[in-house]
Design a protein around this motif. Sequence first.
Motif, PDB file in Angstrom:
ATOM      1  N   ASN A  66       3.942   4.655   1.848  1.00  0.00           N
ATOM      2  CA  ASN A  66       4.384   3.908   3.032  1.00  0.00           C
ATOM      3  C   ASN A  66       5.130   2.626   2.689  1.00  0.00           C
ATOM      4  O   ASN A  66       4.885   1.574   3.276  1.00  0.00           O
ATOM      5  N   ASN A  67       6.043   2.707   1.702  1.00  0.00           N
ATOM      6  CA  ASN A  67       6.867   1.545   1.379  1.00  0.00           C
ATOM      7  C   ASN A  67       6.005   0.332   1.032  1.00  0.00           C
ATOM      8  O   ASN A  67       6.064  -0.703   1.687  1.00  0.00           O
ATOM      9  N   ARG A  68       5.202   0.478  -0.005  1.00  0.00           N
ATOM     10  CA  ARG A  68       4.185  -0.532  -0.303  1.00  0.00           C
ATOM     11  C   ARG A  68       4.767  -1.927  -0.503  1.00  0.00           C
ATOM     12  O   ARG A  68       4.093  -2.922  -0.217  1.00  0.00           O
ATOM     13  N   TYR A  69       5.996  -2.043  -0.978  1.00  0.00           N
ATOM     14  CA  TYR A  69       6.606  -3.358  -1.159  1.00  0.00           C
ATOM     15  C   TYR A  69       6.577  -4.163   0.134  1.00  0.00           C
ATOM     16  O   TYR A  69       6.256  -5.356   0.136  1.00  0.00           O
ATOM     17  N   TYR A  70       6.875  -3.510   1.237  1.00  0.00           N
ATOM     18  CA  TYR A  70       6.888  -4.183   2.537  1.00  0.00           C
ATOM     19  C   TYR A  70       5.497  -4.279   3.149  1.00  0.00           C
ATOM     20  O   TYR A  70       5.229  -5.191   3.939  1.00  0.00           O
ATOM     21  N   MET A  71       4.629  -3.349   2.812  1.00  0.00           N
ATOM     22  CA  MET A  71       3.259  -3.427   3.323  1.00  0.00           C
ATOM     23  C   MET A  71       2.562  -4.671   2.785  1.00  0.00           C
ATOM     24  O   MET A  71       1.920  -5.421   3.519  1.00  0.00           O
ATOM     25  N   TYR A  72       2.701  -4.921   1.483  1.00  0.00           N
ATOM     26  CA  TYR A  72       2.079  -6.099   0.881  1.00  0.00           C
ATOM     27  C   TYR A  72       2.762  -7.395   1.319  1.00  0.00           C
ATOM     28  O   TYR A  72       2.111  -8.398   1.580  1.00  0.00           O
ATOM     29  N   GLY A  73       4.093  -7.364   1.355  1.00  0.00           N
ATOM     30  CA  GLY A  73       4.840  -8.611   1.542  1.00  0.00           C
ATOM     31  C   GLY A  73       5.088  -9.011   2.969  1.00  0.00           C
ATOM     32  O   GLY A  73       5.361 -10.185   3.234  1.00  0.00           O
ATOM     33  N   ASP A  74       5.016  -8.064   3.911  1.00  0.00           N
ATOM     34  CA  ASP A  74       5.317  -8.375   5.308  1.00  0.00           C
ATOM     35  C   ASP A  74       4.244  -7.877   6.277  1.00  0.00           C
ATOM     36  O   ASP A  74       3.768  -8.617   7.124  1.00  0.00           O
ATOM     37  N   ALA A  75       3.889  -6.602   6.131  1.00  0.00           N
ATOM     38  CA  ALA A  75       3.060  -5.961   7.155  1.00  0.00           C
ATOM     39  C   ALA A  75       1.696  -6.608   7.317  1.00  0.00           C
ATOM     40  O   ALA A  75       1.204  -6.748   8.446  1.00  0.00           O
ATOM     41  N   ILE A  76       1.047  -7.010   6.216  1.00  0.00           N
ATOM     42  CA  ILE A  76      -0.300  -7.557   6.366  1.00  0.00           C
ATOM     43  C   ILE A  76      -0.301  -8.929   7.018  1.00  0.00           C
ATOM     44  O   ILE A  76      -1.364  -9.422   7.405  1.00  0.00           O
ATOM     45  N   ALA A  77       0.879  -9.521   7.171  1.00  0.00           N
ATOM     46  CA  ALA A  77       0.958 -10.770   7.928  1.00  0.00           C
ATOM     47  C   ALA A  77       0.807 -10.526   9.426  1.00  0.00           C
ATOM     48  O   ALA A  77       0.673 -11.474  10.196  1.00  0.00           O
ATOM     49  N   LYS A  78       0.853  -9.306   9.849  1.00  0.00           N
ATOM     50  CA  LYS A  78       0.538  -8.806  11.189  1.00  0.00           C
ATOM     51  C   LYS A  78       1.497  -9.255  12.273  1.00  0.00           C
ATOM     52  O   LYS A  78       2.062  -8.428  12.978  1.00  0.00           O
ATOM     53  N   ASN A  79       1.681 -10.526  12.487  1.00  0.00           N
ATOM     54  CA  ASN A  79       2.429 -11.000  13.647  1.00  0.00           C
ATOM     55  C   ASN A  79       3.936 -11.068  13.434  1.00  0.00           C
ATOM     56  O   ASN A  79       4.650 -11.701  14.207  1.00  0.00           O
ATOM     57  N   TYR A  80       4.413 -10.387  12.391  1.00  0.00           N
ATOM     58  CA  TYR A  80       5.848 -10.167  12.238  1.00  0.00           C
ATOM     59  C   TYR A  80       6.237  -8.804  12.814  1.00  0.00           C
ATOM     60  O   TYR A  80       7.227  -8.676  13.507  1.00  0.00           O
ATOM     61  N   PHE A  81       5.472  -7.778  12.478  1.00  0.00           N
ATOM     62  CA  PHE A  81       5.717  -6.478  13.110  1.00  0.00           C
ATOM     63  C   PHE A  81       4.409  -5.705  13.200  1.00  0.00           C
ATOM     64  O   PHE A  81       3.439  -5.992  12.491  1.00  0.00           O
ATOM     65  N   THR A  82       4.399  -4.747  14.105  1.00  0.00           N
ATOM     66  CA  THR A  82       3.197  -3.961  14.402  1.00  0.00           C
ATOM     67  C   THR A  82       3.334  -2.554  13.842  1.00  0.00           C
ATOM     68  O   THR A  82       4.380  -1.911  13.978  1.00  0.00           O
ATOM     69  N   ILE A  83       2.266  -2.087  13.217  1.00  0.00           N
ATOM     70  CA  ILE A  83       2.173  -0.701  12.766  1.00  0.00           C
ATOM     71  C   ILE A  83       1.366   0.072  13.793  1.00  0.00           C
ATOM     72  O   ILE A  83       0.218  -0.279  14.068  1.00  0.00           O
ATOM     73  N   GLN A  84       1.958   1.083  14.372  1.00  0.00           N
ATOM     74  CA  GLN A  84       1.234   1.894  15.345  1.00  0.00           C
ATOM     75  C   GLN A  84       0.440   2.999  14.646  1.00  0.00           C
ATOM     76  O   GLN A  84       0.852   3.523  13.608  1.00  0.00           O
ATOM     77  N   TYR A  85      -0.673   3.345  15.227  1.00  0.00           N
ATOM     78  CA  TYR A  85      -1.555   4.367  14.650  1.00  0.00           C
ATOM     79  C   TYR A  85      -0.829   5.707  14.545  1.00  0.00           C
ATOM     80  O   TYR A  85      -0.141   6.129  15.463  1.00  0.00           O
ATOM     81  N   SER A  86      -0.989   6.340  13.382  1.00  0.00           N
ATOM     82  CA  SER A  86      -0.358   7.649  13.189  1.00  0.00           C
ATOM     83  C   SER A  86      -1.271   8.596  12.417  1.00  0.00           C
ATOM     84  O   SER A  86      -0.810   9.509  11.756  1.00  0.00           O
ATOM     85  N   GLY A  87      -2.578   8.327  12.477  1.00  0.00           N
ATOM     86  CA  GLY A  87      -3.530   9.238  11.864  1.00  0.00           C
ATOM     87  C   GLY A  87      -3.994   8.882  10.478  1.00  0.00           C
ATOM     88  O   GLY A  87      -4.954   9.459   9.970  1.00  0.00           O
ATOM     89  N   ASP A  88      -3.335   7.913   9.804  1.00  0.00           N
ATOM     90  CA  ASP A  88      -3.710   7.599   8.433  1.00  0.00           C
ATOM     91  C   ASP A  88      -4.473   6.284   8.299  1.00  0.00           C
ATOM     92  O   ASP A  88      -4.959   5.951   7.220  1.00  0.00           O
ATOM     93  N   GLY A  89      -4.552   5.503   9.372  1.00  0.00           N
ATOM     94  CA  GLY A  89      -5.284   4.243   9.300  1.00  0.00           C
ATOM     95  C   GLY A  89      -4.522   3.115   8.656  1.00  0.00           C
ATOM     96  O   GLY A  89      -5.088   2.051   8.376  1.00  0.00           O
ATOM     97  N   LEU A  90      -3.226   3.311   8.424  1.00  0.00           N
ATOM     98  CA  LEU A  90      -2.431   2.269   7.772  1.00  0.00           C
ATOM     99  C   LEU A  90      -2.458   0.964   8.558  1.00  0.00           C
ATOM    100  O   LEU A  90      -2.426  -0.126   7.982  1.00  0.00           O
TER     101      LEU A  90
END
Length: 505
Positions: A66-90
Amino acid sequence: MKNLRTKLSILCALTLILSTSACKKFLYEEPKDAPYEQTFWKTSKDVRSAMAGNYALFRGAITNKNNRYYMYGDAIAKNYFTIQYSGDGLEGIQTGDFTFQYNLNSLANYTLYYKSIAMSNTILLKVAAMTDAQLSAENDAVAFRNNTLGQAYFLRALSYFMMVRVWGDLPIVTEAYEDPLNAPQLPRKPKAEVMKLIEDDCHKAINLLTWTYENSGDAKVTANKGAAYALLAHLYLWRATMSNVSSDTPNLVDVNSADTTINTLINRGGYTLTDTANYKNTFIGRSSEGIFEINISENTLEGSNSSIGGGFLNESYVKGNGNNPRYFVVPRYLKDHFATTTDIRYTKGFDVTLPDKPVCLKYSNVTYRNPGQKLNPYLSNNIIIFRLGDMRLLKAEIALYKGDAATATSIINTFRRRNDPNPVLVDNGLSVSDVMDEYIIERGREMYLEGHLFYDLLRTRRYGFIVDWLPEDRFKKEGFYWPVDPALFRNNPFLKQTTYWLGKV
């Protein structure tokens, strides 16, 4: 011809092993067989093939899962963008809970980075031992050898830098083991030692590489001196502020080193900012301000059908995507970061037609492999690791660490004037703390979805603005680091779990 086929099949096998094997010794590649040693590492063509494989391994490490570079650097900051549920719990990572089984077995596993490191170590060992006669197909055997070794040092340093920001302490592997199955299992070393290795490797790369490229096709997507300087600057700023999280006072030795490093890069690198009229070209790749990028181009049929950018694009941009994509921009981000809607980074970077689920357009260079029927869409947008805009903006952060609010204000306002015909400027005379607040807003505008924002928030201690799952007490316990996948402990009794996650995983 038979010899060539043998070499190519061996290289493919080696890359496949390094990329996919779940080998017993998780830090290393599988042992090489006798034909590999007898037929490879004989010519410069072999070296080029091995280095291409190394870049492919690194690309796999940062794009896999799932494009880990962006997951670590952006996604876990949460309030920049939202990950919608798709069955994997990401989406669980956006609450600060990294213990979902899928995430533990994927994002918490650093094996792929060590595959790239193993290849770098092998290249460093083998190419250093090759004679000038073996490299005689090149115009300058010495220059070719130096360039190859410099790139290997850079990729090893970059792999460790990606990991040290995610896990902190790490096993350090710098030896190319001829028989990995009998190689020692290694414990995690303190992050200070890891960062010293990164620093040393960057200096070695700088001494071996040049500012220019022998082949224009290598520009931006292979390492040169500029790439190594950019990595070194980021390393110094990370070390200056994150070596001791119990203190908010940066280490000025590292801050000054970052300053000197960026000055050299800007003065000697020949990079120029992309004209705002061609804003989106920066993110297609190979622009005048690109310093180091990972090639994801359809020009070489290396586009992506699973890139981070494609996860935002709805039916208006990709046929068949529908209007409920996996990711969407948090409306609060746009409200908090753009005081006007005339900023080019707003007008060309986002689509707010669906105001509850804005679309990020930074990576939207869509190419259909079946253009007639608009089937098989691929994104042709390079992964921009380092670029000039990033470096210039970091100069404001450096000034603030030195207590120079006026210089930082000037840099921030330069970015605002450049990108917005109606800019809301930072007032002169504000305190260092107030200008730092404005700086982190400007980083959020400029560097959105480029893999940097979470680390920016940690360095500057502004995480409380955005990351609601990270209170100060968790930060002080280094609870921003990831746990290590428990599967990695099965064959290595010397590993220890990341401190914050002891008893939680």
